[in-house]
Design a protein around this motif. Structure first.
Motif: not given
Length: 240
Positions: A191-196, A222-225
């Motif tokens: 899946x595309x999760x937070x643009x990833x 999920x979290x990024x950056x």
């Protein structure tokens, strides 16, 4: 998860294909282009009719070193047991004995927490650790044959089936020195999760023992950056 936090490559130019292997491997690495990530995961191990479920939190940071931390949250007997990765080094913290040990090359080939994944499988670098070639190309996929630069890996090569739309591996097949396939991994629920693009489920099957391991990601976790101190990825911090 990686990286499950992620092992692959540099390379031979195959003029017959639209891209060479190095371009594809770079795009596979770029598909995980974030400075930090975290998530919550379930790992289910099925073996000989028995099922074990483990939970862990995973953290990853790309700084001067590639940093990964897995900390198990249940069942109670392994709570706070942790695995720390800094580039090629892997430490294991056993909460019950309160000991931290640096894994040897041999130990890194062993089963991670009794699963079908090895500790080496957690440490994936798509650009630096492998060489390879394209062996097939279809409308939707590339099939790569990749060889580890480090000959101490437990496999001779891997066949990687890579999606063209997002450069996520759909499957990895592991072959030993006798060129016998002894385990394979598949990704599901991409899946595309937070643009990833993220595979929310990994399945690793050991063809020798019959053991199957599933790692499932809690999408909402999920979290990024985001900001995270390097000190979180220290041997001292393993003893929480």
């Amino acid at each position: 998860m990686k990286k499950i936090s992620v092992i692959f490559f540099m390379l031979i130019n195959i003029c017959a294909f639209s891209k060479d292997a190095s371009e594809i491997l770079k795009k596979m690495e770029d598909a995980q282009n974030y400075t930090t990530s975290k998530g919550e995961y379930l790992m289910v191990i099925e073996n000989k009719g028995k099922k074990i479920t483990l939970g862990f939190e995973g953290y990853h940071k790309k700084s001067q070193e590639d940093l990964q931390l897995m900390r198990f949250t249940f069942p109670p007997r392994i709570e706070d047991t942790a695995i720390l990765i800094k580039d090629e080094n892997i430490w294991y913290y056993n909460k019950r004995s309160n000991r931290v040990r640096l894994l040897s090359k041999n130990a890194k080939k062993g089963s991670m927490m009794g699963s079908s994944f090895s500790y080496d499988d957690l440490n994936i670098d798509y650009v630096d650790d492998f060489t390879g070639e394209i062996i097939e190309e279809t409308e939707n996929y590339y099939m790569l044959k990749v060889y580890p630069v480090d000959k101490d890996r437990s496999y001779k090569y891997i066949l990687a089936k890579v999606r063209k739309d997002n450069y996520i591996e759909e499957s990895l097949e592991y072959y030993d020195d006798n060129e016998i396939k002894y385990k394979f991994m598949t990704t599901q629920d991409v899946k595309l999760v937070k643009k990833r693009w993220v595979p929310l489920k990994l399945t690793m099957t050991d063809l020798i023992s019959g053991k199957v391991t599933y790692i499932e990601t809690e999408e909402k976790s999920l979290d990024f950056d985001f900001f995270i101190e390097d000190s979180k990825f220290s041997e001292k911090n393993l003893k929480k």
